[in-house]
Design an enzyme around this catalytic site. Structure first.
Site, PDB file in Angstrom:
ATOM      1  CB  CYS A 135       1.631   8.832   8.397  1.00  0.00           C
ATOM      2  SG  CYS A 135       0.263   7.682   8.633  1.00  0.00           S
ATOM      3  CB  THR A 191       0.147   3.121   9.910  1.00  0.00           C
ATOM      4  OG1 THR A 191      -0.875   3.657  10.755  1.00  0.00           O
ATOM      5  CG2 THR A 191      -0.360   1.840   9.265  1.00  0.00           C
ATOM      6  CE1 TYR A 192      -0.521  -1.500  17.436  1.00  0.00           C
ATOM      7  CE2 TYR A 192      -2.329   0.064  17.603  1.00  0.00           C
ATOM      8  CZ  TYR A 192      -1.727  -1.116  17.987  1.00  0.00           C
ATOM      9  OH  TYR A 192      -2.340  -1.917  18.922  1.00  0.00           O
ATOM     10  NE  ARG A 238      -0.160   0.661   4.898  1.00  0.00           N
ATOM     11  CZ  ARG A 238       0.816   1.478   5.236  1.00  0.00           C
ATOM     12  NH1 ARG A 238       1.194   2.438   4.408  1.00  0.00           N
ATOM     13  NH2 ARG A 238       1.459   1.344   6.388  1.00  0.00           N
TER      14      ARG A 238
END
Length: 227
Positions: free
Chosen positions: A182, A84-85, A79
């Site tokens: 991010c 990110t988490y 992606r």
């Protein structure tokens, strides 16, 4: 095996997983579905789920943004975006749509994902906002501090989208300390719960479903008009 519900309103199939889904298993499932959609063998799908605690690295992720490599499993993914988490208490929505039938405009698709989150947050009395140069949805917290409440990352294969968005309902926010989310170090991360809004995941799902058609089935232009 956990309970899983699949419904088909109109041409979009909605899938809801009730227990956390392993990340790679979810990616494999999405890729199979994307291929089937492209071949006309399956309907478009929105999949609502949670993941076990983990970090994902998008195509633009930088190694220095992974601050605690041993804290949680790290998954490389196709992606867009950076680190990110994902984890329990976060509603992930994987959106598999055929853009060949929806305008072949990836930027418009991202805009619609953002609008979807904004309208969903509005159902809970939260004002979500876009920020130029920062994909995702932001809220202004105490003292005017901007905090991210939803992340967005997409991939497109032969004009069929997958991945999507992740909305923080009530996740363990401390896990964000293991990354620079991010790639943005100067702003924090928040959730509905941290903002003082109590929402069950079922209520969030209802809001997501209620606002989806308003955004993705609208005939109006993707971006709002300016004077």
């Amino acid at each position: 095996m956990g309970f899983e519900m699949v419904t088909k309103p109109a041409a979009i199939e909605w899938r809801v997983s009730e227990i956390p889904v392993a990340y790679q298993a979810a990616v494999d499932s999405m890729e199979r579905r994307v291929g089937a959609i492209r071949e006309g063998a399956a309907a478009e799908q929105v999949w609502l789920l949670e993941h076990p605690p983990l970090y994902t690295a998008g195509t633009s992720a930088r190694e220095e943004e992974l601050l605690a490599p041993q804290r949680l499993p790290v998954h490389r993914t196709g992606r867009g975006g950076r680190y990110t988490y994902h984890g329990p208490g976060q509603r992930v929505a994987y959106v598999m749509l055929d853009l060949a039938r929806r305008g072949r405009d990836v930027r418009c698709h991202v805009h619609r994902l953002e609008e979807w989150v904004i309208r969903t947050l509005g159902r809970f009395g939260v004002h979500g906002e876009r920020r130029d140069g920062r994909v995702g949805i932001w809220v202004v917290g105490r003292g005017g501090a901007e905090q991210k409440i939803a992340a967005i990352g997409v991939r497109v294969r032969r004009w069929v989208t997958y991945h999507g968005m992740a909305l923080n309902v009530d996740p363990e926010l401390d896990h964000y300390r293991g990354i620079i989310p991010c790639g943005i170090a100067e702003h924090g991360v928040t959730s509905l719960a941290a903002l003082g809004f109590t929402a069950r995941m079922e209520e969030v799902d209802m809001a997501l479903r209620a606002t989806f058609a308003e955004v993705f089935e609208a005939v109006s232009p993707c971006a709002p008009k300016t004077d």
